[in-house]
Design a protein around this motif. Structure first.
Motif, PDB file in Angstrom:
ATOM      1  N   ARG A   5       0.710  -1.218   0.161  1.00 34.62           N
ATOM      2  CA  ARG A   5       0.046  -0.003   0.054  1.00 34.62           C
ATOM      3  C   ARG A   5       0.951   1.267  -0.038  1.00 34.62           C
ATOM      4  NH1 ARG A   5      -3.948  -2.398   4.293  1.00 34.62           N
ATOM      5  NH2 ARG A   5      -5.655  -3.276   2.726  1.00 34.62           N
ATOM      6  N   LYS A   6       1.793   1.139   0.639  1.00 33.77           N
ATOM      7  CA  LYS A   6       2.895   2.357   0.897  1.00 33.77           C
ATOM      8  C   LYS A   6       3.665   2.677  -0.452  1.00 33.77           C
ATOM      9  CE  LYS A   6       5.990   5.003   4.116  1.00 33.77           C
ATOM     10  NZ  LYS A   6       6.654   4.876   5.143  1.00 33.77           N
ATOM     11  N   SER A   7       3.969   1.621  -1.056  1.00 29.67           N
ATOM     12  CA  SER A   7       4.951   1.729  -2.370  1.00 29.67           C
ATOM     13  C   SER A   7       4.184   1.818  -3.650  1.00 29.67           C
ATOM     14  CB  SER A   7       5.766   0.442  -2.334  1.00 29.67           C
ATOM     15  OG  SER A   7       5.053  -0.572  -2.704  1.00 29.67           O
ATOM     16  N   SER A   8       2.742   1.451  -3.651  1.00 29.14           N
ATOM     17  CA  SER A   8       2.034   1.756  -4.656  1.00 29.14           C
ATOM     18  C   SER A   8       0.568   1.973  -4.360  1.00 29.14           C
ATOM     19  CB  SER A   8       2.248   0.340  -5.570  1.00 29.14           C
ATOM     20  OG  SER A   8       1.683   0.319  -6.864  1.00 29.14           O
ATOM     21  N   PRO A   9       0.373   3.247  -3.747  1.00 25.46           N
ATOM     22  CA  PRO A   9      -0.916   3.264  -3.323  1.00 25.46           C
ATOM     23  C   PRO A   9      -1.933   3.543  -4.405  1.00 25.46           C
ATOM     24  CG  PRO A   9       0.463   5.319  -3.350  1.00 25.46           C
ATOM     25  CD  PRO A   9       1.307   4.099  -3.645  1.00 25.46           C
ATOM     26  N   ASP A  10      -1.736   3.771  -5.534  1.00 27.48           N
ATOM     27  CA  ASP A  10      -2.479   3.947  -6.592  1.00 27.48           C
ATOM     28  C   ASP A  10      -3.069   2.699  -7.465  1.00 27.48           C
ATOM     29  OD1 ASP A  10      -2.768   6.620  -6.494  1.00 27.48           O
ATOM     30  OD2 ASP A  10      -0.920   7.044  -7.781  1.00 27.48           O
ATOM     31  N   SER A  11      -2.027   1.587  -7.586  1.00 31.75           N
ATOM     32  CA  SER A  11      -2.519   0.607  -8.271  1.00 31.75           C
ATOM     33  C   SER A  11      -2.343  -0.700  -7.385  1.00 31.75           C
ATOM     34  CB  SER A  11      -1.581   0.317  -9.569  1.00 31.75           C
ATOM     35  OG  SER A  11      -0.056   0.123  -9.333  1.00 31.75           O
ATOM     36  N   LEU A  12      -1.603  -0.599  -6.367  1.00 31.43           N
ATOM     37  CA  LEU A  12      -1.273  -1.843  -5.249  1.00 31.43           C
ATOM     38  C   LEU A  12      -0.611  -2.999  -6.321  1.00 31.43           C
ATOM     39  CD1 LEU A  12      -4.809  -2.105  -3.549  1.00 31.43           C
ATOM     40  CD2 LEU A  12      -2.758  -0.949  -2.814  1.00 31.43           C
ATOM     41  N   SER A  13       0.300  -2.469  -7.001  1.00 38.58           N
ATOM     42  CA  SER A  13       1.293  -3.509  -7.736  1.00 38.58           C
ATOM     43  C   SER A  13       2.364  -3.992  -6.808  1.00 38.58           C
ATOM     44  CB  SER A  13       1.873  -2.550  -9.140  1.00 38.58           C
ATOM     45  OG  SER A  13       2.516  -1.582  -8.586  1.00 38.58           O
ATOM     46  N   ILE A  14       2.542  -5.284  -7.024  1.00 37.78           N
ATOM     47  CA  ILE A  14       3.602  -5.773  -6.182  1.00 37.78           C
ATOM     48  C   ILE A  14       4.954  -5.940  -6.896  1.00 37.78           C
ATOM     49  CG2 ILE A  14       4.084  -8.250  -5.046  1.00 37.78           C
ATOM     50  CD1 ILE A  14       1.053  -8.632  -5.255  1.00 37.78           C
ATOM     51  N   MET A  15       6.168  -5.513  -5.984  1.00 32.64           N
ATOM     52  CA  MET A  15       7.519  -5.404  -6.600  1.00 32.64           C
ATOM     53  C   MET A  15       8.082  -6.925  -6.461  1.00 32.64           C
ATOM     54  SD  MET A  15       9.322  -2.536  -4.291  1.00 32.64           S
ATOM     55  CE  MET A  15       8.645  -2.870  -2.749  1.00 32.64           C
ATOM     56  N   GLU A  16       8.814  -7.167  -7.507  1.00 30.60           N
ATOM     57  CA  GLU A  16       9.457  -8.503  -7.633  1.00 30.60           C
ATOM     58  C   GLU A  16      10.819  -8.421  -6.738  1.00 30.60           C
ATOM     59  OE1 GLU A  16       9.890  -9.738 -11.808  1.00 30.60           O
ATOM     60  OE2 GLU A  16       8.137  -8.743 -12.430  1.00 30.60           O
ATOM     61  N   LEU A  17      10.528  -8.749  -5.369  1.00 30.03           N
ATOM     62  CA  LEU A  17      11.588  -8.900  -4.382  1.00 30.03           C
ATOM     63  C   LEU A  17      12.195 -10.254  -4.350  1.00 30.03           C
ATOM     64  CD1 LEU A  17       9.924  -6.733  -1.535  1.00 30.03           C
ATOM     65  CD2 LEU A  17      11.594  -5.911  -3.446  1.00 30.03           C
ATOM     66  N   THR A  18      13.314 -10.345  -4.694  1.00 27.13           N
ATOM     67  CA  THR A  18      13.895 -11.696  -4.916  1.00 27.13           C
ATOM     68  C   THR A  18      14.960 -11.955  -3.757  1.00 27.13           C
ATOM     69  OG1 THR A  18      15.907 -10.535  -6.064  1.00 27.13           O
ATOM     70  CG2 THR A  18      14.129 -11.596  -7.434  1.00 27.13           C
ATOM     71  N   SER A  19      15.194 -11.257  -2.799  1.00 23.38           N
ATOM     72  CA  SER A  19      15.736 -11.447  -1.723  1.00 23.38           C
ATOM     73  C   SER A  19      15.664 -10.725  -0.503  1.00 23.38           C
ATOM     74  CB  SER A  19      17.337 -11.277  -1.929  1.00 23.38           C
ATOM     75  OG  SER A  19      17.728  -9.801  -1.882  1.00 23.38           O
ATOM     76  N   GLU A  20      15.979 -11.032   0.660  1.00 23.78           N
ATOM     77  CA  GLU A  20      15.801 -10.515   1.978  1.00 23.78           C
ATOM     78  C   GLU A  20      16.388  -9.067   1.822  1.00 23.78           C
ATOM     79  OE1 GLU A  20      14.271  -9.403   5.789  1.00 23.78           O
ATOM     80  OE2 GLU A  20      13.857 -11.195   4.330  1.00 23.78           O
ATOM     81  N   MET A  21      17.553  -8.876   1.216  1.00 24.65           N
ATOM     82  CA  MET A  21      18.092  -7.594   0.993  1.00 24.65           C
ATOM     83  C   MET A  21      17.362  -6.757   0.356  1.00 24.65           C
ATOM     84  SD  MET A  21      20.709  -5.710   1.639  1.00 24.65           S
ATOM     85  CE  MET A  21      22.147  -6.772   1.873  1.00 24.65           C
ATOM     86  N   ASP A  22      16.645  -7.171  -0.940  1.00 25.00           N
ATOM     87  CA  ASP A  22      15.679  -6.506  -1.592  1.00 25.00           C
ATOM     88  C   ASP A  22      14.755  -5.882  -0.521  1.00 25.00           C
ATOM     89  OD1 ASP A  22      16.912  -6.750  -3.936  1.00 25.00           O
ATOM     90  OD2 ASP A  22      15.621  -8.236  -4.863  1.00 25.00           O
ATOM     91  N   MET A  23      14.146  -6.527   0.260  1.00 25.03           N
ATOM     92  CA  MET A  23      13.195  -6.239   1.038  1.00 25.03           C
ATOM     93  C   MET A  23      13.645  -4.920   2.243  1.00 25.03           C
ATOM     94  SD  MET A  23       9.892  -6.694   2.248  1.00 25.03           S
ATOM     95  CE  MET A  23       9.205  -8.223   1.891  1.00 25.03           C
ATOM     96  N   GLN A  24      14.933  -5.327   2.657  1.00 29.83           N
ATOM     97  CA  GLN A  24      15.328  -4.189   3.529  1.00 29.83           C
ATOM     98  C   GLN A  24      15.648  -2.907   2.686  1.00 29.83           C
ATOM     99  OE1 GLN A  24      18.955  -5.977   5.334  1.00 29.83           O
ATOM    100  NE2 GLN A  24      17.998  -7.694   6.131  1.00 29.83           N
ATOM    101  N   ILE A  25      16.017  -3.095   1.469  1.00 33.98           N
ATOM    102  CA  ILE A  25      16.410  -1.683   0.908  1.00 33.98           C
ATOM    103  C   ILE A  25      14.984  -1.123   0.697  1.00 33.98           C
ATOM    104  CG2 ILE A  25      17.018  -0.798  -1.492  1.00 33.98           C
ATOM    105  CD1 ILE A  25      19.199  -3.156  -1.546  1.00 33.98           C
ATOM    106  N   SER A  26      14.021  -1.917   0.064  1.00 37.21           N
ATOM    107  CA  SER A  26      12.782  -1.235   0.020  1.00 37.21           C
ATOM    108  C   SER A  26      12.063  -0.561   1.126  1.00 37.21           C
ATOM    109  CB  SER A  26      11.881  -2.338  -0.888  1.00 37.21           C
ATOM    110  OG  SER A  26      12.419  -2.692  -1.808  1.00 37.21           O
ATOM    111  N   GLU A  27      12.210  -1.336   2.331  1.00 39.82           N
ATOM    112  CA  GLU A  27      11.578  -0.801   3.287  1.00 39.82           C
ATOM    113  C   GLU A  27      12.504   0.375   3.801  1.00 39.82           C
ATOM    114  OE1 GLU A  27      12.135  -4.142   6.156  1.00 39.82           O
ATOM    115  OE2 GLU A  27       9.945  -4.869   5.549  1.00 39.82           O
ATOM    116  N   LYS A  28      13.577   0.671   3.546  1.00 39.33           N
ATOM    117  CA  LYS A  28      14.386   1.732   4.001  1.00 39.33           C
ATOM    118  C   LYS A  28      13.968   2.992   3.141  1.00 39.33           C
ATOM    119  CE  LYS A  28      19.183   3.450   5.247  1.00 39.33           C
ATOM    120  NZ  LYS A  28      20.552   2.883   5.213  1.00 39.33           N
ATOM    121  N   LEU A  29      13.847   2.575   1.720  1.00 35.86           N
ATOM    122  CA  LEU A  29      13.432   3.681   0.977  1.00 35.86           C
ATOM    123  C   LEU A  29      12.075   4.021   1.279  1.00 35.86           C
ATOM    124  CD1 LEU A  29      14.655   2.233  -2.509  1.00 35.86           C
ATOM    125  CD2 LEU A  29      15.033   4.495  -1.713  1.00 35.86           C
TER     126      LEU A  29
END
Length: 203
Positions: A5-29
């Motif tokens: 909801r926070k990363s894509s409030p308009d379309s609720l699209s889902i990012m293609e996160l492939t690792s725990e590191m991707d998740m951490q970077i996204s949460e920080k951003l």
């Protein structure tokens, strides 16, 4: 779900996160607001398209001449430089001004093409060497729809423009965009970028 909801409030699209590191970077951003959000007392960037390569092709000339200004296509610039390639088309400034103003009377007012502004390549892919390619364009150049540009309305100053160009050309933003796009950097993706709204007073 909260992250979607926070990363894509308009379309609720889902990012293609492939690792725990991707998740951490996204949460920080996502600690930063999305570029399209209105935040009181903070600058905001608006984007626009200028000339269409098909609909406005009658305005394009293949030779430079007095009173003509270059059409800056995406292949002419790269990150931090507007001198990557040579122009293929030019526009008569008087004709171009008339097209840009439409029914508005030309009183010699300063139009966006006469100032420094941000521009980026619309055509991009997650498999390219870099996905986001942005630079600060010089005054007195026109751009086609494949090179969206900053709409100049006094929203940001020169320092903020350089800051924003640096952030957009970073590996962090490249990584964020690569998880979303296919072949075009539409305004939807750009306004959905989490961007710090720093100004000169921020540490």
């Amino acid at each position: 779900v909260d992250m979607i909801r926070k990363s894509s409030p308009d379309s609720l699209s889902i990012m293609e996160l492939t690792s725990e590191m991707d998740m951490q970077i996204s949460e920080k951003l996502l600690r930063f607001p999305l570029l399209g959000e209105d935040i009181p007392d903070k600058w905001k960037v608006k984007l626009k398209q200028e000339f269409n390569m098909t609909n406005d092709s009658h305005l394009f000339r293949t030779e430079p001449a007095a009173g003509r200004l270059p059409l800056y296509e995406g292949k002419m610039m790269h990150q931090f430089t507007h001198q990557w390639g040579k122009p293929k088309y030019w526009l008569d400034e008087a004709e171009a001004r008339k097209a840009l103003l439409g029914k508005t009377k030309d009183t010699g007012q300063t139009l966006d093409y006469e100032t420094y502004r941000l521009g980026f390549r619309d055509i991009a892919a997650s498999t390219n060497e870099r996905t986001m390619i942005m630079t600060v364009l010089p005054p007195n150049v026109f751009c086609p729809h494949t090179m969206p540009v900053e709409k100049i309305d006094g929203a940001i100053n020169y320092a903020e423009r350089l800051f924003l160009c640096s952030v957009f050309d970073s590996f962090v933003i490249d990584n964020w965009l690569r998880q979303r796009i296919t072949s075009h950097l539409s305004f939807f993706f750009i306004y959905g970028l989490p961007i710090p709204r720093y100004s000169s007073g921020d540490p």
